[in-house]
Enzyme design. Sequence first.
Site, mmCIF file in Angstrom:
data_model
loop_
_atom_site.group_PDB
_atom_site.id
_atom_site.type_symbol
_atom_site.label_atom_id
_atom_site.label_comp_id
_atom_site.label_asym_id
_atom_site.label_seq_id
_atom_site.Cartn_x
_atom_site.Cartn_y
_atom_site.Cartn_z
ATOM 1 N N TYR A 1 14.902 94.896 72.317
ATOM 2 C CA TYR A 1 13.714 94.345 72.058
ATOM 3 C C TYR A 1 12.414 95.434 72.027
ATOM 4 O O TYR A 1 11.511 95.297 71.373
ATOM 5 C CB TYR A 1 12.969 93.075 72.687
ATOM 6 N N ASN B 1 9.053 82.947 65.122
ATOM 7 C CA ASN B 1 10.286 83.589 65.770
ATOM 8 C C ASN B 1 10.685 82.610 66.639
ATOM 9 O O ASN B 1 10.167 82.138 67.776
ATOM 10 C CB ASN B 1 9.818 84.556 66.341
ATOM 11 N N ASP C 1 13.925 70.668 61.621
ATOM 12 C CA ASP C 1 13.414 69.359 60.843
ATOM 13 C C ASP C 1 11.851 69.563 60.756
ATOM 14 O O ASP C 1 11.211 69.188 59.633
ATOM 15 C CB ASP C 1 13.674 68.178 61.460
ATOM 16 N N HIS D 1 12.505 87.843 63.431
ATOM 17 C CA HIS D 1 13.292 88.193 64.715
ATOM 18 C C HIS D 1 13.247 89.950 64.896
ATOM 19 O O HIS D 1 13.176 90.540 63.767
ATOM 20 C CB HIS D 1 14.918 88.080 64.454
ATOM 21 N N SER E 1 15.245 91.754 66.566
ATOM 22 C CA SER E 1 16.420 92.309 66.505
ATOM 23 C C SER E 1 17.183 91.881 65.301
ATOM 24 O O SER E 1 16.854 90.824 64.726
ATOM 25 C CB SER E 1 17.328 92.128 67.547
ATOM 26 N N ARG F 1 25.262 84.495 67.850
ATOM 27 C CA ARG F 1 23.691 84.747 67.404
ATOM 28 C C ARG F 1 23.718 84.659 66.098
ATOM 29 O O ARG F 1 22.742 84.542 65.489
ATOM 30 C CB ARG F 1 23.133 85.743 67.986
#
Length: 147
Positions: free
Chosen positions: A22, A73, A86, A99, A101, A110
């Site tokens: 990150y 995010n 939802d 995101h 990454s 992931r």
Amino acid sequence: MKILVLHGPNLNLFGRREPHIYGTTTLAEINTRIEALARELEIEVAILQSNHEGVLIDFLHQHIDSAQGALVNPAGLTQHGVPLHDAIKAMPFPVVEVHMSNIAAREAWRVHSIISPAVRGTVQGLGPHSYLAALRALRDIVQGAAA
């Protein structure tokens, strides 16, 4: 134009959490960059980070009639956040998933985002620039929808 920015669980640890993935930019620094770009684009932003899915959902609900879009995010909720999915689907405005990454290049579990089917698009893998690119894109989408 008002855009919501939601940061999910553990993102308050940006700058400390897995810097090899990150980077070292903190969430406060990311928010400062978002706010600066928002001023330049003449956008009002409302920013929230929470480690609790319900708080993120409540924030969306709170702004359902006042926001024109949202950046989300979902972090650890990406793969399992059915209630967040939802809530996003219930919003009358476009939402962009963000995101830092590239989740497609990480662990196999992931790769699948439960959030992606509920959003207009996804920006990922650009580090802090993901948020800025997403904000510019969302502004253009909202303006195009209004035209």
